[in-house]
Motif scaffolding. Sequence first.
Motif, PDB file in Angstrom:
ATOM      1  N   ARG A  58       0.831  -1.188   0.000  1.00 55.78           N
ATOM      2  CA  ARG A  58       0.000   0.000   0.000  1.00 55.78           C
ATOM      3  C   ARG A  58       0.874   1.249   0.000  1.00 55.78           C
ATOM      4  N   GLY A  59       0.253   2.371  -0.321  1.00 59.82           N
ATOM      5  CA  GLY A  59       0.995   3.619  -0.290  1.00 59.82           C
ATOM      6  C   GLY A  59       0.096   4.810  -0.525  1.00 59.82           C
ATOM      7  N   THR A  60       0.553   5.975  -0.080  1.00 59.71           N
ATOM      8  CA  THR A  60      -0.181   7.215  -0.296  1.00 59.71           C
ATOM      9  C   THR A  60       0.791   8.311  -0.713  1.00 59.71           C
ATOM     10  N   LEU A  61       0.296   9.198  -1.533  1.00 59.74           N
ATOM     11  CA  LEU A  61       1.014  10.409  -1.905  1.00 59.74           C
ATOM     12  C   LEU A  61       0.133  11.584  -1.523  1.00 59.74           C
ATOM     13  N   ARG A  62       0.680  12.451  -0.663  1.00 62.77           N
ATOM     14  CA  ARG A  62      -0.043  13.650  -0.256  1.00 62.77           C
ATOM     15  C   ARG A  62       0.666  14.874  -0.817  1.00 62.77           C
ATOM     16  N   THR A  63      -0.095  15.712  -1.466  1.00 65.36           N
ATOM     17  CA  THR A  63       0.404  17.008  -1.917  1.00 65.36           C
ATOM     18  C   THR A  63      -0.377  18.080  -1.162  1.00 65.36           C
ATOM     19  N   PRO A  64       0.012  19.345  -1.275  1.00 67.62           N
ATOM     20  CA  PRO A  64      -0.744  20.390  -0.569  1.00 67.62           C
ATOM     21  C   PRO A  64      -2.212  20.458  -0.956  1.00 67.62           C
ATOM     22  N   SER A  65      -2.583  19.863  -2.113  1.00 62.89           N
ATOM     23  CA  SER A  65      -3.968  19.994  -2.572  1.00 62.89           C
ATOM     24  C   SER A  65      -4.767  18.700  -2.561  1.00 62.89           C
ATOM     25  N   ARG A  66      -4.092  17.541  -2.440  1.00 67.17           N
ATOM     26  CA  ARG A  66      -4.858  16.294  -2.527  1.00 67.17           C
ATOM     27  C   ARG A  66      -4.053  15.122  -1.990  1.00 67.17           C
ATOM     28  N   GLU A  67      -4.738  13.962  -1.901  1.00 68.74           N
ATOM     29  CA  GLU A  67      -4.102  12.712  -1.479  1.00 68.74           C
ATOM     30  C   GLU A  67      -4.563  11.611  -2.432  1.00 68.74           C
ATOM     31  N   ILE A  68      -3.627  10.758  -2.862  1.00 61.12           N
ATOM     32  CA  ILE A  68      -4.008   9.648  -3.735  1.00 61.12           C
ATOM     33  C   ILE A  68      -3.479   8.337  -3.166  1.00 61.12           C
ATOM     34  N   ASP A  69      -4.220   7.295  -3.459  1.00 58.08           N
ATOM     35  CA  ASP A  69      -3.837   5.927  -3.104  1.00 58.08           C
ATOM     36  C   ASP A  69      -2.941   5.400  -4.223  1.00 58.08           C
ATOM     37  N   LEU A  70      -1.713   5.064  -3.912  1.00 59.46           N
ATOM     38  CA  LEU A  70      -0.762   4.641  -4.935  1.00 59.46           C
ATOM     39  C   LEU A  70      -1.162   3.325  -5.607  1.00 59.46           C
ATOM     40  N   THR A  71      -1.982   2.521  -4.947  1.00 58.09           N
ATOM     41  CA  THR A  71      -2.411   1.273  -5.575  1.00 58.09           C
ATOM     42  C   THR A  71      -3.452   1.528  -6.668  1.00 58.09           C
ATOM     43  N   GLU A  72      -3.970   2.747  -6.743  1.00 60.15           N
ATOM     44  CA  GLU A  72      -4.992   3.075  -7.738  1.00 60.15           C
ATOM     45  C   GLU A  72      -4.448   3.953  -8.860  1.00 60.15           C
ATOM     46  N   VAL A  73      -3.128   4.145  -8.916  1.00 62.92           N
ATOM     47  CA  VAL A  73      -2.531   4.894 -10.017  1.00 62.92           C
ATOM     48  C   VAL A  73      -2.583   4.035 -11.275  1.00 62.92           C
ATOM     49  N   ARG A  74      -3.194   4.548 -12.325  1.00 63.24           N
ATOM     50  CA  ARG A  74      -3.343   3.746 -13.543  1.00 63.24           C
ATOM     51  C   ARG A  74      -2.102   3.827 -14.440  1.00 63.24           C
TER      52      ARG A  74
END
Length: 321
Positions: A58-74
């Motif tokens: 699992r993993g997450t990327l947080r930026t100042p404007s949003r957060e994404i789940d790295l397992t859902e990066v297409r």
Amino acid sequence: MTDPSGSVLVLTNHHDVTADVVLRILAERQVSVVRLDPGVDLHAGAALTATYRTGDQRGTLRTPSREIDLTEVRSVWIRRPSPFQGPSGLDEQDRRFAGSQSQWGVGGILASLPGAHYVNHPWDNRAAEYKPAQLATAQRSGFSVPSTLITNNPDQAREFIAHQAGGVVYKPLWNTPYKVHGQAQQVWVREVRADEITAAVAACPHLFQVKVEKECDVRVTAVGNQLFAVRIDSPDLDWRQRQSLMECAPIDIPARVARSVLAYLATYRLAFGAFDFAVTAAGDWYFLECNPNGQWAWQPDSITDSIAIAIADQLQKGPET
């Protein structure tokens, strides 16, 4: 409505206007995109986390404007990210340590996203950047290749040049940053004579190649199985030297060359490649090199637009199912 099948992660610097061309297309298609320059942004409010357990990643990327789940990066588009250098507030040794840890840590995380489609995968890019390997792969792929010598032996260099009636050119094996009196210098492809070879050749390998008596240069930009070619007419041996003087126009690709391009891409598992050819008056296409992450937005608008759409298609579709 926003496409629900995962985000596209674009790794590039903040000044990359070429990336902007593709990002506008994805925005028009309402595809979710996250743009990140990991060597800079992770020192300016962004955060990256990854966990690994038996049977689970699992993993997450947080930026100042949003957060994404790295397992859902297409898809991941490796464009032109900044080097990993560490925070500027550290002393030289600590900054070097932090930069190295970032390269191997952040770089490793972003190169290992489960199920993501890479354009191109960074490890495939690196493998495809070695010019000697390019020449060997080009031969196996069916391209015509100019006679080439790579050596650090001055005597062998002189002998090779002396036996080529049509002349020989020198090319650097890598575009290493180089400065003279503080000014950045570019090492262009240039003709070289046997009497110019000195003992300095022994310092490192040099690439010498038979000069092709060319009618023009051709750039073939490959995106997946789509090929886009432009003829380049320039007064210079190396058309990159004065691009303002070159003229470009679309050109058809011979079927045998197209087959070799696709075979070459398959060898390195590339979804993108920028191929350079020297073309003779007789219609012979000689492979010069393939940049797996070459620039392409300098081409005529019709070609540039087509390439941008093809890259957007690659990123939007994600991994093959």
